[in-house]
Design a protein around this motif. Structure first.
Motif, PDB file in Angstrom:
ATOM      1  N   ASP A 192       5.881   2.347  -6.718  1.00 41.86           N
ATOM      2  CA  ASP A 192       5.607   3.042  -5.461  1.00 41.86           C
ATOM      3  C   ASP A 192       5.190   2.045  -4.384  1.00 41.86           C
ATOM      4  N   ASN A 193       5.233   2.469  -3.134  1.00 38.06           N
ATOM      5  CA  ASN A 193       4.953   1.579  -2.000  1.00 38.06           C
ATOM      6  C   ASN A 193       3.535   1.019  -2.039  1.00 38.06           C
ATOM      7  N   LYS A 194       2.571   1.840  -2.470  1.00 42.01           N
ATOM      8  CA  LYS A 194       1.187   1.371  -2.531  1.00 42.01           C
ATOM      9  C   LYS A 194       1.057   0.199  -3.507  1.00 42.01           C
ATOM     10  N   THR A 195       1.677   0.331  -4.674  1.00 41.60           N
ATOM     11  CA  THR A 195       1.600  -0.738  -5.673  1.00 41.60           C
ATOM     12  C   THR A 195       2.303  -1.988  -5.174  1.00 41.60           C
ATOM     13  N   ARG A 196       3.457  -1.815  -4.546  1.00 42.04           N
ATOM     14  CA  ARG A 196       4.161  -2.976  -3.972  1.00 42.04           C
ATOM     15  C   ARG A 196       3.305  -3.670  -2.923  1.00 42.04           C
TER      16      ARG A 196
END
Length: 145
Positions: A10-14
């Motif tokens: 997900d974008n947060k993890t990236r």
């Protein structure tokens, strides 16, 4: 395998991993600066015994004043290097604190994925082999570095 996990992250993890990578780069840069500063301090320290020897000033005239002036400049330079070392250590401490916070955020992000808290990951879990564990996901991310 690693690219598969990154593709479905997900974008947060990236974002967390990108920031962590930036922190690692900043740490390396600050650490290299710190090494150079210690080398500079060592060079100054090595010169001091030579500069303290009065015989090295005999042929220059006004030996005592010249010697005191040169020694004062070297001591000032050493003090400046010491202050820059303290600043670099402080910078490293700040970076490590940022990395620790990012690791906590990353762990929470991965935990929410493994517990099903992120609905966008439902499609990913259906694509992952049943033998996939949280540990293998973390290992895959570590291998990216």
């Amino acid at each position: 395998n690693c690219l598969f996990y990154v593709k479905y992250m997900d974008n947060k993890t990236r974002s967390i991993l990108r920031k962590f990578s930036e922190c690692v780069d900043n740490f390396q840069e600050s650490f290299n600066t710190l090494v150079r500063l210690f080398q500079n301090a060592g060079n100054i320290e090595q010169r001091l015994p030579f500069l303290k020897d009065e015989n090295n000033y005999k042929n220059l005239g006004n030996e005592t004043d010249l010697q005191q002036m040169v020694l004062a400049k070297q001591v000032t330079a050493l003090e400046n290097v010491k202050n820059r070392i303290l600043n670099s250590v402080s910078d490293l401490e700040t970076i490590v604190n940022q990395e620790e916070r990012l690791f906590v955020d990353f762990s929470a992000s991965v935990s929410s994925v493994s517990s099903g808290g992120v609905s966008s990951m439902d499609k990913v879990t259906t694509l992952l082999p049943e033998s996939t564990t949280l540990a293998s996901l973390v290992e895959a991310i570590e291998n990216l570095w």
